[in-house]
Design a protein around this motif. Structure first.
Motif, short mmCIF file in Angstrom:
data_model
loop_
_atom_site.label_atom_id
_atom_site.label_comp_id
_atom_site.label_asym_id
_atom_site.label_seq_id
_atom_site.Cartn_x
_atom_site.Cartn_y
_atom_site.Cartn_z
N GLN A 176 0.83 -1.20 0.00
CA GLN A 176 0.00 0.00 0.00
C GLN A 176 0.86 1.26 0.00
OE1 GLN A 176 -3.59 0.06 2.61
NE2 GLN A 176 -2.93 -2.00 3.18
N LEU A 177 1.92 1.27 0.80
CA LEU A 177 2.81 2.43 0.82
C LEU A 177 3.47 2.64 -0.53
CD1 LEU A 177 4.43 2.01 4.35
CD2 LEU A 177 2.83 3.79 3.62
N GLY A 178 3.79 1.53 -1.20
CA GLY A 178 4.34 1.64 -2.55
C GLY A 178 3.35 2.26 -3.51
N SER A 179 2.07 1.89 -3.37
CA SER A 179 1.05 2.48 -4.24
C SER A 179 0.85 3.96 -3.93
CB SER A 179 -0.28 1.73 -4.09
OG SER A 179 -0.85 1.93 -2.81
N PHE A 180 0.96 4.33 -2.63
CA PHE A 180 0.86 5.75 -2.27
C PHE A 180 2.00 6.54 -2.90
CE2 PHE A 180 -1.24 4.42 1.99
CZ PHE A 180 -2.42 4.16 1.32
N GLN A 181 3.19 5.94 -2.86
CA GLN A 181 4.35 6.61 -3.45
C GLN A 181 4.16 6.80 -4.95
OE1 GLN A 181 8.07 4.42 -3.10
NE2 GLN A 181 9.22 6.32 -2.95
N ALA A 182 3.61 5.78 -5.62
CA ALA A 182 3.35 5.88 -7.06
C ALA A 182 2.29 6.96 -7.32
CB ALA A 182 2.89 4.54 -7.60
N MET A 183 1.27 7.02 -6.47
CA MET A 183 0.22 8.03 -6.63
C MET A 183 0.79 9.43 -6.45
SD MET A 183 -3.30 8.66 -4.47
CE MET A 183 -3.27 6.95 -3.98
N LEU A 184 1.66 9.58 -5.45
CA LEU A 184 2.27 10.88 -5.20
C LEU A 184 3.12 11.32 -6.38
CD1 LEU A 184 2.61 13.13 -3.11
CD2 LEU A 184 4.58 11.88 -2.18
N SER A 185 3.86 10.38 -6.96
CA SER A 185 4.67 10.70 -8.14
C SER A 185 3.78 11.11 -9.31
CB SER A 185 5.53 9.48 -8.53
OG SER A 185 6.44 9.15 -7.51
N GLY A 186 2.65 10.42 -9.45
CA GLY A 186 1.72 10.76 -10.51
C GLY A 186 1.13 12.16 -10.33
N GLN A 187 0.78 12.50 -9.10
CA GLN A 187 0.23 13.82 -8.82
C GLN A 187 1.27 14.91 -9.06
OE1 GLN A 187 -2.75 14.60 -8.30
NE2 GLN A 187 -3.86 12.95 -7.30
N ARG A 188 2.50 14.57 -8.76
CA ARG A 188 3.59 15.54 -8.97
C ARG A 188 3.76 15.84 -10.46
NH1 ARG A 188 9.54 14.77 -6.14
NH2 ARG A 188 10.28 16.92 -6.42
N GLU A 189 3.59 14.82 -11.28
CA GLU A 189 3.67 15.02 -12.73
C GLU A 189 2.46 15.80 -13.24
OE1 GLU A 189 5.96 14.27 -15.02
OE2 GLU A 189 7.34 13.56 -13.46
N ASN A 190 1.29 15.55 -12.66
CA ASN A 190 0.05 16.15 -13.17
C ASN A 190 -0.01 17.66 -13.00
OD1 ASN A 190 -0.88 13.67 -13.98
ND2 ASN A 190 -2.11 13.32 -12.14
N ILE A 191 0.66 18.19 -11.96
CA ILE A 191 0.54 19.64 -11.74
C ILE A 191 1.15 20.44 -12.89
CG2 ILE A 191 0.51 19.36 -9.23
CD1 ILE A 191 3.37 20.47 -9.20
N TRP A 192 2.03 19.83 -13.67
CA TRP A 192 2.63 20.56 -14.78
C TRP A 192 1.70 20.58 -16.00
CZ3 TRP A 192 6.13 23.41 -12.92
CH2 TRP A 192 6.90 22.98 -11.83
N SER A 193 0.78 19.65 -16.07
CA SER A 193 -0.21 19.68 -17.15
C SER A 193 -1.44 20.48 -16.74
CB SER A 193 -0.62 18.25 -17.54
OG SER A 193 -1.16 17.57 -16.42
N ALA A 194 -1.64 20.64 -15.42
CA ALA A 194 -2.76 21.43 -14.92
C ALA A 194 -2.28 22.30 -13.76
CB ALA A 194 -3.91 20.52 -14.48
N PRO A 195 -1.48 23.34 -14.03
CA PRO A 195 -0.88 24.16 -12.97
C PRO A 195 -1.90 24.77 -12.02
CG PRO A 195 0.08 24.68 -15.10
CD PRO A 195 -1.09 23.79 -15.37
N GLU A 196 -3.10 25.06 -12.53
CA GLU A 196 -4.12 25.68 -11.68
C GLU A 196 -4.56 24.77 -10.53
OE1 GLU A 196 -6.12 23.36 -14.90
OE2 GLU A 196 -4.47 24.82 -14.79
N SER A 197 -4.26 23.46 -10.64
CA SER A 197 -4.67 22.52 -9.59
C SER A 197 -3.59 22.28 -8.54
CB SER A 197 -5.05 21.18 -10.22
OG SER A 197 -3.89 20.54 -10.75
N ALA A 198 -2.42 22.92 -8.70
CA ALA A 198 -1.27 22.63 -7.84
C ALA A 198 -1.59 22.83 -6.36
CB ALA A 198 -0.09 23.49 -8.26
N GLU A 199 -2.21 23.97 -6.02
CA GLU A 199 -2.49 24.26 -4.62
C GLU A 199 -3.47 23.25 -4.04
OE1 GLU A 199 -3.98 27.96 -1.75
OE2 GLU A 199 -3.70 28.25 -3.91
N ASP A 200 -4.48 22.88 -4.80
CA ASP A 200 -5.45 21.89 -4.31
C ASP A 200 -4.80 20.53 -4.09
OD1 ASP A 200 -7.46 23.77 -4.41
OD2 ASP A 200 -8.13 23.20 -6.43
#
Length: 533
Positions: free
Chosen positions: A196-220
């Motif tokens: 589960q912690l590994g999946s959380f880490q993967a999710m966090l990495s994915g979210q980190r990548e996503n903020i560059w495609s949707a900068p307006e969502s970074a703060e949220d």
């Protein structure tokens, strides 16, 4: 005999007159393991003492047993002999693992998922004593990596300590690999948590990548994730040496954003001073090599218009960089005796722990923080609350990075103020105040040590240390203001015949000491000085 009817055999050597008998087999492999003595043991003379003094198996087993788990050898859990692979294979099996022989890479259920460029060992597990998912997760942990490295070193041969690919060598490696075998429910729970912690880490990495495609969502995105990490630094304080923990606590409890930013910068100054003092103290346990290191430090400081006479953040970073570089080279190129020497210099800290303290990543993190410090302290104009908030968040993020880099080093190597001692079998039992966390007065514990610590001095020690590490006087615990038992003072600069010590615990509180008391601390770091003086 495995469940497949295969008879597995390996050579076993013990040292220091340890008998190979049924009692020994039970302690090593567990009761009713099915492991038998195939030939009558014979005695040989081995003139190499490294196997006696350099074996970490007892330490790994001790750590495993503190959880109430049994410690076993991989050899007793195999269905067949390990196989050495030079390329990935397609071999589906529910009970197969692939183990890199180098530190790089991870243990995995598929050979192509190890991420290792070196040789990989294919392991077929026997029976249901241990869950493959649990075993893979543990072997990828810091303790598991230490066990893997120890097994490779203990079963290797030749000048370059290479693990051979023949069956006899691989079975000996399997017999040297120490593993935990808790009950089945514990194995499944820990394997699930790791997944589960590994999946959380993967999710966090994915979210980190996503903020560059949707900068307006970074703060949220940050706000959604932040609550899970808000207490990470606070939880760390209880493990940290008091000089660092108390400075961080001052920062966490500051009354305003501006005061908090300055307090976190001061806390980082405390961290870098403490870290440099630890490395310098360890380096000085070998005066011959230390004099060369300190001469190089002195020259680097002079080249950059710095000096120990006025110790800036950059001064301490240079000391850390040069001492850690020399220690890393010794670890990377040295044999078992050299590794043991360096571990003794750090109070018998594990090799992995030493590597964390002297890593390039630690140096780079300190350099990164120094750049921020110089930029923010040099800005004397108006600073908005929004800017203060951003700067504090950045410094706290750096602390999380540092915690990740250090792991549990400060839980292993404890800061103490030495007290009285009494002689015991094999050394001394010494009482000491444990200077850990944010609270004082400190609790007193007894430590088994080989060399007696000097009364009143600060040491880094673990129970059973042969040579505890005495901390240099660049960091001191002194009599405190009326509202606390102790205050930590850090060396700051020379001033005529005195030195200034500053506290990051009580704002501008500082004290002066006689310069003559610091001649040993300065050593060869001062211009015109040498360790021989």
């Amino acid at each position: 005999m495995s469940s497949e009817g295969r008879e597995l055999s390996w050579r076993l050597t013990t040292y220091n007159d340890t008998s190979i008998d049924s009692q020994f087999l039970d302690s090593r492999y567990g009761p009713d393991s099915g492991v038998l003595i195939a030939e009558e043991p014979r005695e040989v003379i081995d003139l190499d003492p490294s196997r006696i003094f350099g074996d970490d198996a007892r330490e790994i087993l001790k750590d495993i047993e503190t959880h109430g788990w049994a410690g076993r050898r991989l050899s007793s859990l195999l269905a067949r002999e390990p196989e050495s692979l030079t390329s990935a294979i397609d071999a589906p099996s529910e009970r197969r693992l692939f183990v890199p022989t180098t530190r790089e890479g991870r243990v995995a259920a598929e050979s192509g998922d190890t991420g290792s460029d070196g040789r990989i060992l294919s392991i077929q597990l026997d029976g249901d004593q241990v869950e493959p998912t649990f075993l893979a997760a543990w072997l990828n942990s810091e303790q598991g990596v230490s066990s893997r490295r120890r097994a490779v070193e203990a079963s290797s041969s030749g000048v370059f300590q290479a693990l051979r690919s023949d069956t006899a060598a691989l079975m000996r490696w399997a017999d040297e690999l120490v593993l935990p075998v808790p009950d089945r429910s514990t194995q499944l729970a820990l394997a699930s948590a790791d997944e589960q912690l590994g999946s959380f880490q993967a999710m966090l990495s994915g979210q980190r990548e996503n903020i560059w495609s949707a900068p307006e969502s970074a703060e949220d995105v940050v706000n959604a994730m932040a609550h899970a990490f808000d207490d990470s630094v606070s939880a760390w304080l209880d493990q940290l040496p008091f000089p660092i923990a108390s400075a961080l606590w001052t920062a966490e409890t500051a009354a305003s954003l501006g005061a908090q930013q300055r307090a976190y910068i001061h806390a980082w100054e405390a961290i870098v001073t403490f870290h440099a003092t630890v490395l310098l103290s360890a380096s000085r346990s070998d005066p011959g090599s230390s004099s060369e290191v300190e001469a190089a430090i002195r020259q680097t400081l002079q080249d950059q218009n710095l000096g120990i006479e006025r110790a800036s953040f950059g001064t301490w970073v240079i000391i850390i960089e040069r001492t850690s570089s020399g220690l890393r080279r010794a670890l990377e190129k040295g044999g078992a005796d050299e590794v043991a020497r360096i571990r003794r210099a750090f109070g018998d800290l594990t090799q992995t722990g030493v590597e964390r303290l002297i890593s390039k990543s630690i140096v780079n993190k300190f350099k990164e923080v120094n750049v921020k410090r110089n930029r923010w302290l040099g800005h004397t104009g108006f600073t908005s609350d929004e800017a203060w908030t951003t700067q504090v968040a950045s410094l706290v993020s750096d602390l999380r990075d540092l915690r990740q880099l250090l792991g549990n080093v400060w839980a292993q190597l404890v800061l103490v103020r030495a007290g009285s001692a009494k002689r015991a079998r094999g050394g001394f039992v010494q009482s000491a105040e444990v200077a850990v966390g944010t609270r004082s007065p400190f609790a007193t514990r007894g430590f088994s040590v080989g060399d007696m610590m000097m009364d009143g001095e600060l040491y880094l020690v673990k129970d059973g240390s042969q040579s505890p590490l005495r901390l240099g006087h660049f960091v001191q615990l002194r009599a405190a203001p009326p509202n606390a038992q102790y205050t930590t003072y850090f060396y700051n600069r020379t001033d005529g015949a005195n030195v200034h010590m500053v506290s990051y615990q009580y704002g501008s509180d500082d004290l002066q000491d006689n310069l003559d008391n610091f001649s040993e601390e300065f050593g060869a770091l001062r211009l015109g000085s040498s360790r021989a003086e």
